[in-house]
Design a protein around this motif. Structure first.
Motif, short mmCIF file in Angstrom:
data_model
loop_
_atom_site.label_atom_id
_atom_site.label_comp_id
_atom_site.label_asym_id
_atom_site.label_seq_id
_atom_site.Cartn_x
_atom_site.Cartn_y
_atom_site.Cartn_z
N UNK A 132 -2.65 9.90 2.26
CA UNK A 132 -4.10 9.96 2.08
C UNK A 132 -4.75 10.64 3.28
N UNK A 133 -5.20 11.89 3.08
CA UNK A 133 -5.86 12.60 4.19
C UNK A 133 -7.19 11.94 4.58
N UNK A 134 -7.84 11.27 3.61
CA UNK A 134 -9.12 10.62 3.93
C UNK A 134 -8.90 9.41 4.83
N UNK A 135 -7.91 8.59 4.47
CA UNK A 135 -7.69 7.34 5.21
C UNK A 135 -6.71 7.51 6.37
N UNK A 162 -3.52 15.73 10.54
CA UNK A 162 -3.02 14.46 11.08
C UNK A 162 -1.57 14.53 11.53
N UNK A 163 -1.23 13.61 12.42
CA UNK A 163 0.06 13.62 13.10
C UNK A 163 0.93 12.43 12.71
N UNK A 164 2.24 12.67 12.75
CA UNK A 164 3.23 11.60 12.60
C UNK A 164 3.65 11.18 14.00
N UNK A 220 -3.03 -0.73 -4.48
CA UNK A 220 -2.77 0.62 -3.96
C UNK A 220 -3.93 1.20 -3.16
N UNK A 221 -5.18 0.89 -3.55
CA UNK A 221 -6.31 1.55 -2.87
C UNK A 221 -6.51 1.10 -1.43
N UNK A 222 -6.10 -0.13 -1.10
CA UNK A 222 -6.34 -0.62 0.28
C UNK A 222 -5.05 -0.96 1.02
N UNK A 223 -3.90 -0.68 0.40
CA UNK A 223 -2.59 -1.02 0.99
C UNK A 223 -2.49 -0.55 2.44
N UNK A 224 -2.84 0.69 2.68
CA UNK A 224 -2.61 1.28 4.00
C UNK A 224 -3.74 1.08 4.99
N UNK A 253 -1.54 7.03 10.12
CA UNK A 253 -1.26 8.29 10.79
C UNK A 253 -2.42 8.62 11.74
N UNK A 254 -2.10 9.41 12.74
CA UNK A 254 -3.10 9.69 13.78
C UNK A 254 -3.90 10.96 13.46
#
Ligand code: ADP
Length: 547
Positions: A132-135, A162-164, A220-224, A253-254
């Protein structure tokens, strides 16, 4: 090399006959498919980091036949993991889950109990289920490596976004590293703290989700984005344990910080360690030093060139300090004892502000040198640290394993406060015991946030049993002596798990007893990874398995 088997194959786990073991495996083949169950009866192949074996530890400190799998199985889904676990309970066969098995220095792919059936999750369960690029989050299966996620971000055009965060070696599984509480080097380096929500197969076959994934519709929508969900936070018991098999994990992710810049300082004397720690502590806790900072000893810096010890020294025993400094003097980083590798994040005006503070503080150590990165050649170790601290997986770190012929490594990793007297005490302790055993001492202090891990890698010749005995003796003595001084390991090698668990014995071993209670409740037959992290189910306890 192919190592011929020195004991009877297949290796049958204790407590089951050979015929029943083979019959049980046939039954499992019918469930998973012929190709997804492999008896481990072939020569043991060590391979190398990127083509590592899943049957044993390619860097074993014991005899290779000691911690070796009886068979390896490849589930393709959570449902198949459930089938395997139910099968293991039916036949009372120990199973040992790995994600990818690249846990080098801590046991690799090896199971603790000889003859266990290794569940290689990563081979077929290797999907990135969501990015998710947004989250700034992702959801991964066990076979997704740091390289894998990095490449996928590239394919989706998200690498600038974003970075790993990657550990020293990027080929391992994100889930495997995180459940073993491994670390990386961006501000997202505490992987366990950065995970969010798990799916877990329990040892008796139930499947649970923790955090928001536990919501009725799957979350799924708030898992991460929110790790805690509601009620007790259960995730902790699935890290460094044997209470469940993790089949999915959310990870944060950062965001790209908008610029980054590595820096390196060196300090001349061993005795600079204490004062330097007093300088590092406030800078790190207030995040002027923004990432896990590494302060590395010159012996490891020289070894990171990838050249063997024999290139520098032909005598016996440990390499003399003068010889190391002479070798270091030939390198662009120079002959100083300590090298600090750090990174500053953000746009240039923000970096300039922080770097000026760091520079003024570090220069309080007499003789301190700032190394200009542009004087360093492309293959210099500095650039490997630069990649890792900016989210690019790398494997340069492995080079110092060449220090010994057939080089392998095993780590001593105690935790301490970031204080001068503690750093000095641990350094002296390690140095003294290394000298006693005739082993070169390669300490690196990794400063987390309020604590630091001292990582001491012992490099040994895996074909030399006398050298392996010395390495293990050295490690065991360091663990015990450090524990007496109040320092405990943050993580350890398979072979040392009983000993390290035994150092966390406050109040008559209350924590160990609590873990055994959980183990017996969750895994009444004790089939899941017996002995991992010093936790044994009741079928094994007190029967001579501990070492
Ligand atoms: P990596 O692939 O990152 O090198 P490993 O797969 O070797 O990591 O994992 C390290 C250790 O963590 C394994 O030996 C195993 O005990 C444990 N482990 C790894 N993956 C899982 C998982 N999915 N569920 C439970 N335990 C796991």
């Amino acid at each position: 090399p192919l190592n011929p088997r020195t004991r009877e194959v297949p290796v049958v786990p204790q407590g089951i006959s050979r015929d029943d073991f083979l019959k049980a495996l046939e039954e499992l083949k019918a469930e998973l498919g012929e190709g997804n169950v492999e008896v481990n009866d072939k020569p043991l192949k060590d391979g190398w980091y990127m083509e590592h074996p899943n049957t044993h530890d390619m860097m074993t400190i014991l005899d290779e036949e000691e911690c070796v799998a009886g068979a390896v199985v490849y589930p393709g889904s959570t449902e198949e993991v459930v089938k395997i676990v139910k099968w293991a309970n039916k036949w009372l066969i120990p199973v040992f889950p790995i994600s990818m098995g690249r846990n080098l220095g801590y046991g690799g792919a090896a199971p603790r109990v000889r003859g266990s059936v290794t569940i290689d999750l990563g081979r077929r369960m290797n999907k990135i289920l969501d990015i998710s690029p947004q989250d700034y989050t992702c959801l991964v299966e066990p076979g997704v490596s740091f390289y894998g996620l990095y490449e996928e971000l590239g394919r989706r055009g998200l690498r600038d976004h974003m970075w790993v965060d990657t550990p020293d070696l990027g080929g391992g599984s994100i889930i495997g590293n995180t459940v073993d509480r491994g670390v990386g080097y961006t501000p997202y380096g505490d992987h366990w703290a950065c995970h969010s929500g798990l799916e877990v197969v329990l040892p008796t076959g139930e499947v649970i989700r923790t955090g928001m994934g536990a919501l009725t519709q799957g979350g799924e929508n708030t898992w991460g984005v929110f790790p805690y969900g509601f009620g007790p936070f259960s995730d902790g018991i699935f890290s460094q344990s044997n209470f469940g098999i993790v089949t999915k994990m959310g990870m944060t992710l950062m965001p790209n910080p908008g610029g980054h810049e590595s820096f390196m300082y060196t300090f001349p004397n061993e005795e600079d360690l204490g004062p330097l720690m007093e300088i590092i502590r406030p800078l790190r806790i207030s995040t002027i030093l923004e990432n896990v900072a590494q302060l590395r000893h010159v012996t490891q810096t020289v070894a990171a060139s990838g050249l063997p010890k024999s290139k520098f020294y032909s005598g016996t025993g440990t390499i003399p300090s003068e010889t190391i400094h002479r070798a270091a003097a030939q390198t662009p980083a120079g002959d100083h004892t300590w090298a600090y590798y750090g990174m500053c994040y953000g746009p240039s005006h923000i970096r300039a502000y922080k770097l000026a503070i760091i520079d003024a503080e570090f220069r309080k150590i007499p003789g301190c040198r700032k190394i200009d990165p542009f004087t360093l050649p492309e293959d210099e170790y500095f650039w490997s640290r630069d990649r890792i601290a900016s989210g690019t997986p790398d494997i340069h770190e492995l080079r110092w394993v060449n220090w010994a012929p057939n080089g392998a490594h095993i780590a001593f990793s105690p935790v301490s406060p970031i204080r001068g007297p503690d750093a000095t005490k641990l350094f002296q302790l390690g140095k003294r015991i290394h000298e006693q055993y005739g082993i070169d001492f390669m300490p690196a202090f990794c400063v987390g946030l309020r604590e630091m891990h001292l990582i001491v890698e012992i490099v040994f010749d895996r074909d030399d049993s006398e050298e392996k005995k010395r390495a293990l003796g050295c490690l065991r003595d360091m663990v015990d002596e450090a524990a007496k001084e109040g320092y405990g390991e943050y993580r350890t090698h398979l072979v040392l798990m009983d000993q390290v668990a035994g150092t966390y014995a406050w109040n008559d071993g209350a924590l160990g007893k609590f873990n055994e209670k959980l183990k017996d409740a969750l895994d009444p037959n004790g089939i899941l990874a017996p002995g991992r992290c010093g936790i044994w189910g009741k079928r094994y306890r007190g029967r001579g398995w501990e070492m």
